[in-house]
Design an enzyme around this catalytic site. Sequence first.
Site, mmCIF file in Angstrom:
data_model
loop_
_atom_site.group_PDB
_atom_site.id
_atom_site.type_symbol
_atom_site.label_atom_id
_atom_site.label_comp_id
_atom_site.label_asym_id
_atom_site.label_seq_id
_atom_site.Cartn_x
_atom_site.Cartn_y
_atom_site.Cartn_z
ATOM 1 N N LYS A 76 0.864 -1.186 0.000
ATOM 2 C CA LYS A 76 0.000 0.000 0.000
ATOM 3 C C LYS A 76 0.897 1.231 0.000
ATOM 4 O O LYS A 76 1.893 1.276 0.739
ATOM 5 C CB LYS A 76 -0.903 -0.038 1.238
ATOM 6 N N SER A 151 -9.758 2.033 2.754
ATOM 7 C CA SER A 151 -8.859 2.765 1.886
ATOM 8 C C SER A 151 -7.861 1.886 1.139
ATOM 9 O O SER A 151 -7.273 2.329 0.161
ATOM 10 C CB SER A 151 -8.082 3.805 2.691
ATOM 11 N N SER A 175 -10.084 -0.315 6.934
ATOM 12 C CA SER A 175 -9.473 -0.219 5.605
ATOM 13 C C SER A 175 -8.780 -1.469 5.081
ATOM 14 O O SER A 175 -8.370 -1.479 3.924
ATOM 15 C CB SER A 175 -8.491 0.940 5.565
HETATM 16 N N1 GLN Z 1 -13.242 4.473 6.135
HETATM 17 C C1 GLN Z 1 -12.674 4.879 7.383
HETATM 18 C C2 GLN Z 1 -12.228 6.312 7.282
HETATM 19 O O1 GLN Z 1 -12.515 6.886 6.311
HETATM 20 C C3 GLN Z 1 -11.515 3.996 7.747
HETATM 21 C C4 GLN Z 1 -10.314 4.255 6.919
HETATM 22 C C5 GLN Z 1 -9.150 3.429 7.353
HETATM 23 O O2 GLN Z 1 -9.304 2.393 7.998
HETATM 24 N N2 GLN Z 1 -7.965 3.911 7.012
HETATM 25 O O3 GLN Z 1 -11.615 6.855 8.132
#
Ligand code: GLN
Length: 483
Positions: A76, A151, A175
């Site tokens: 990532k 994400s 995410s």
């Molecule tokens: N969707 C959640 C957010 O927008 C979690 C994102 C994540 O786990 N990095 O913060």
Amino acid sequence: MHDKTIAQLSAGLAAGKFSSAELVRALLERIERFNGTLNAFITVTADQALAQAQAADQRRAAGQGGPLTGIPIAHKDIFCTLGVKTSCGSRMLDNFIAPYNATVVEKFDAAGVVMLGKTNLDEFAMGSSTETSYYGPVRNPWDLDAVPGGSSGGSAAAVAACLAPGATGTDTGGSIRQPAALCGITGLKPTYGRVSRWGMIAYASSLDQGGAMARSAEDVALLLQIMAGFDPRDSTSAEQPVPDYGASLNDDIRDLTIGLPKEYFGEGLDADVARAIEDAIAEYRKLGATVKDISLPNAPLAIPAYYVIAPAECSSNLARFDGVRYGYRCAEPQDLLDLYTRSRGEGFGSEVKRRIMIGAYALSAGYYDAYYLKAQQIRRLISEDFRKAFTEVDVIMGPSSPTVAFNLGEKVDDPVTMYLSDIYTIAVNLAGLPGMSVPVGFAKGRPVGLQIIGDYFAEARLLNVAHRYQQASDWHTRVPAGF
Ligand code: GLN
């Protein structure tokens, strides 16, 4: 070769059936062919990958290396990679070449694992669809009209489309688990502190945790084996021994008690997703597990608490991107204030700005007690719910996501609806617990993920529970049509 698991590829390399260089070349060709459609990779490190593969082949020929020597994976683009652009999906870091490797990257390098490239993500990991990336959205290989989740959407799409057999991800509120679910792959968010955060660009430090994404629990175990462990460079890293994750994969689960929280099966859960989850639970009963209804009464407070705590921490973490030290700098600043405001104004996207503003507001004098302190109190209550639950059950199961993958553009203008994508995953981060997502079928033609939550440092148990299911099912072996 491309649709083989890491375990199968490792056996193939060990038996000399193919070389790492051949494997890497085959995957680079697939990336070349499909990345235009999927946009899963921001950067492909082809030359470096081939050089790493040749070195891995030499190591193996000399009888050295480990099970993953010569195995290619993707990182990532939130993990710093020496000499390679590390963008975090943001214009702010579009020109950032990391001067060092994250601990996770260093560990994979030392194990002889090959990096294919850096995967796309929501900007600074803020999002649930990978649509907030400066580099454009990622498409879901199961349906190109659908988002891959986020994400870690680039990692999930790359693994699902067999462009890489495994990838790293990070999970602050879901995410790893949510994109794993939406792309039909297996993902694990470890216990907070299990995997080093050093060199992992911070979003919300008390919640961020790196983990692994692959096509099977067995493969996730292989990846976690390398990632896990104490790191003196990360002050929140846990000084806990790392068990042999592969050794317990086949353990019996007839003594397993599964808790089903009623809050995870109520209003808001898509009926077709619920059906697939219930079928998976029925399979666990067949495997001999006992199922028990439980309650996590404060779970409905997880999203509001998270959207105070995470923005608060992000407003502080992202203060470093000021146009002075590194990252984007606006053209011809008039004075220092102009430099700051225009660099940040132009470098960050709108979701990131929204969160910085919410966080700065929640932390400001006069509001701190009402918002931040309150959210931390709720966080404690949520942890307590889990603590109580784990005195009665071994693991908790439920959906990873309330719906299957939604369409591109469907939620992007409605942040609150988007935030609800993580309604079942966020509490786990607030408590710092480990959680997995395992593919358990399809609804409306799109994958469904079962979430398995464990007690602190129970990763081995989670992997065992997931693996036993995968021994009895073949959802995790499906490959999307056209890939
Ligand atoms: N969707 C959640 C957010 O927008 C979690 C994102 C994540 O786990 N990095 O913060």
